[in-house]
Write a protein that holds these residues in place. Structure first.
Motif, PDB file in Angstrom:
ATOM      1  N   ASP A  40      20.481  36.526 -36.616  1.00 48.21           N
ATOM      2  CA  ASP A  40      20.043  36.037 -37.872  1.00 48.21           C
ATOM      3  C   ASP A  40      18.773  36.330 -38.473  1.00 48.21           C
ATOM      4  O   ASP A  40      17.531  35.759 -37.901  1.00 48.21           O
ATOM      5  N   PRO A  41      18.536  37.289 -39.161  1.00 52.73           N
ATOM      6  CA  PRO A  41      17.326  37.731 -39.885  1.00 52.73           C
ATOM      7  C   PRO A  41      16.713  36.758 -40.354  1.00 52.73           C
ATOM      8  O   PRO A  41      17.059  35.860 -41.441  1.00 52.73           O
ATOM      9  N   GLY A  42      15.298  36.671 -40.205  1.00 47.23           N
ATOM     10  CA  GLY A  42      14.657  35.465 -40.710  1.00 47.23           C
ATOM     11  C   GLY A  42      14.106  34.423 -40.090  1.00 47.23           C
ATOM     12  O   GLY A  42      13.426  33.674 -40.262  1.00 47.23           O
ATOM     13  N   ALA A  43      15.307  34.153 -38.970  1.00 49.48           N
ATOM     14  CA  ALA A  43      15.200  33.008 -38.285  1.00 49.48           C
ATOM     15  C   ALA A  43      15.786  33.236 -36.802  1.00 49.48           C
ATOM     16  O   ALA A  43      16.762  32.721 -36.407  1.00 49.48           O
ATOM     17  N   PRO A  44      15.112  34.173 -36.126  1.00 50.48           N
ATOM     18  CA  PRO A  44      15.588  34.680 -34.588  1.00 50.48           C
ATOM     19  C   PRO A  44      15.522  33.494 -33.861  1.00 50.48           C
ATOM     20  O   PRO A  44      16.173  33.287 -32.678  1.00 50.48           O
ATOM     21  N   ARG A  45      14.523  32.779 -34.056  1.00 48.24           N
ATOM     22  CA  ARG A  45      14.291  31.565 -33.137  1.00 48.24           C
ATOM     23  C   ARG A  45      15.607  30.478 -33.288  1.00 48.24           C
ATOM     24  O   ARG A  45      15.644  29.933 -32.006  1.00 48.24           O
ATOM     25  N   PHE A  46      16.055  30.466 -34.318  1.00 51.75           N
ATOM     26  CA  PHE A  46      17.197  29.571 -34.645  1.00 51.75           C
ATOM     27  C   PHE A  46      18.152  30.091 -33.749  1.00 51.75           C
ATOM     28  O   PHE A  46      19.033  29.315 -33.052  1.00 51.75           O
ATOM     29  N   ALA A  47      18.431  31.446 -33.814  1.00 48.50           N
ATOM     30  CA  ALA A  47      19.685  32.031 -32.992  1.00 48.50           C
ATOM     31  C   ALA A  47      19.230  31.700 -31.371  1.00 48.50           C
ATOM     32  O   ALA A  47      20.306  31.586 -30.818  1.00 48.50           O
ATOM     33  N   GLY A  48      18.288  31.737 -30.924  1.00 48.42           N
ATOM     34  CA  GLY A  48      18.055  31.355 -29.546  1.00 48.42           C
ATOM     35  C   GLY A  48      18.368  30.066 -29.324  1.00 48.42           C
ATOM     36  O   GLY A  48      18.764  29.693 -28.152  1.00 48.42           O
ATOM     37  N   LEU A  49      17.988  28.985 -30.176  1.00 50.23           N
ATOM     38  CA  LEU A  49      18.169  27.629 -29.915  1.00 50.23           C
ATOM     39  C   LEU A  49      19.788  27.714 -29.681  1.00 50.23           C
ATOM     40  O   LEU A  49      20.141  26.513 -28.866  1.00 50.23           O
ATOM     41  N   VAL A  50      20.356  28.351 -30.615  1.00 49.65           N
ATOM     42  CA  VAL A  50      21.965  28.284 -30.618  1.00 49.65           C
ATOM     43  C   VAL A  50      22.484  28.448 -29.395  1.00 49.65           C
ATOM     44  O   VAL A  50      23.274  27.810 -28.691  1.00 49.65           O
ATOM     45  N   LEU A  51      21.951  29.695 -28.790  1.00 50.39           N
ATOM     46  CA  LEU A  51      22.548  30.287 -27.578  1.00 50.39           C
ATOM     47  C   LEU A  51      22.586  29.268 -26.411  1.00 50.39           C
ATOM     48  O   LEU A  51      22.962  29.093 -25.479  1.00 50.39           O
ATOM     49  N   SER A  52      20.962  28.431 -26.452  1.00 49.61           N
ATOM     50  CA  SER A  52      20.808  27.714 -25.358  1.00 49.61           C
ATOM     51  C   SER A  52      21.811  26.569 -25.519  1.00 49.61           C
ATOM     52  O   SER A  52      21.847  25.885 -24.481  1.00 49.61           O
ATOM     53  N   GLU A  53      22.389  26.253 -26.605  1.00 48.67           N
ATOM     54  CA  GLU A  53      23.390  25.050 -26.609  1.00 48.67           C
ATOM     55  C   GLU A  53      24.818  25.465 -26.301  1.00 48.67           C
ATOM     56  O   GLU A  53      25.529  24.723 -25.711  1.00 48.67           O
ATOM     57  N   CYS A  54      25.038  26.734 -26.522  1.00 44.60           N
ATOM     58  CA  CYS A  54      26.444  27.199 -26.403  1.00 44.60           C
ATOM     59  C   CYS A  54      26.447  28.228 -25.236  1.00 44.60           C
ATOM     60  O   CYS A  54      25.964  29.188 -25.002  1.00 44.60           O
ATOM     61  N   HIS A  55      27.347  27.534 -24.131  1.00 48.15           N
ATOM     62  CA  HIS A  55      27.383  28.418 -22.733  1.00 48.15           C
ATOM     63  C   HIS A  55      28.878  29.272 -22.797  1.00 48.15           C
ATOM     64  O   HIS A  55      28.963  29.990 -21.947  1.00 48.15           O
ATOM     65  N   ASP A  56      29.663  29.193 -23.893  1.00 51.09           N
ATOM     66  CA  ASP A  56      31.057  29.578 -23.968  1.00 51.09           C
ATOM     67  C   ASP A  56      30.953  30.946 -24.803  1.00 51.09           C
ATOM     68  O   ASP A  56      31.939  31.187 -25.406  1.00 51.09           O
TER      69      ASP A  56
END
Length: 104
Positions: A40-56
């Motif tokens: 997610d260009p421009g919002a890399p922190r958001f991508a990290g947040l998503v990964l922390s939520e999804c373990h599948d």
DNA sequence: GTGATGACGGAAA
DNA sequence: CTTTCCGCCATCA
């Protein structure tokens, strides 16, 4: 199909963006990695947040732009098992980085 | 509505 | 080469 102005989809922009990030993560083939900026260009922190939520999802295939791994030893072990080229404690992005799909 | 936080990125020293 | 600093966007309190 286009929603007329004023018609807000029940799917918020965040969910749409989140779904897109997850799709890109799942698109990473074994033995390759991607950066948060690619997800997610421009919002890399958001991508990290998503990964922390999804373990599948293959979260271990997502590393920083410099090749460092946020999850440390665990992530490093998994990537190494997939044959990802390493350079010390950093992933060799020059070889292991998967081309980002801008269309996705 | 404002302010602080974060699995980040890139430039500067 | 490593360390430090600022900026980015979306989310949460």
């Amino acid at each position: 199909m286009v929603a007329p102005p004023g018609t807000i989809s029940r799917v918020t922009a965040a969910e749409s963006r989140r779904d897109r990030v997850l799709a890109r993560v799942r698109a990473i083939p074994e033995g390759y990695v991607r950066t948060y900026g690619d997800l997610d260009p421009g919002a890399p922190r958001f991508a990290g947040l998503v990964l922390s939520e999804c373990h599948d999802v293959p979260w271990h295939r997502v590393v920083r732009a410099d090749g460092s791994m946020p999850q440390g030893a665990e992530q490093r072990r998994r990537l190494l098992a997939e044959g990802v080229p390493m350079r010390g404690d950093r992933v060799d992005m020059k070889e292991a980085r998967f081309p980002p799909d801008l269309a996705l």
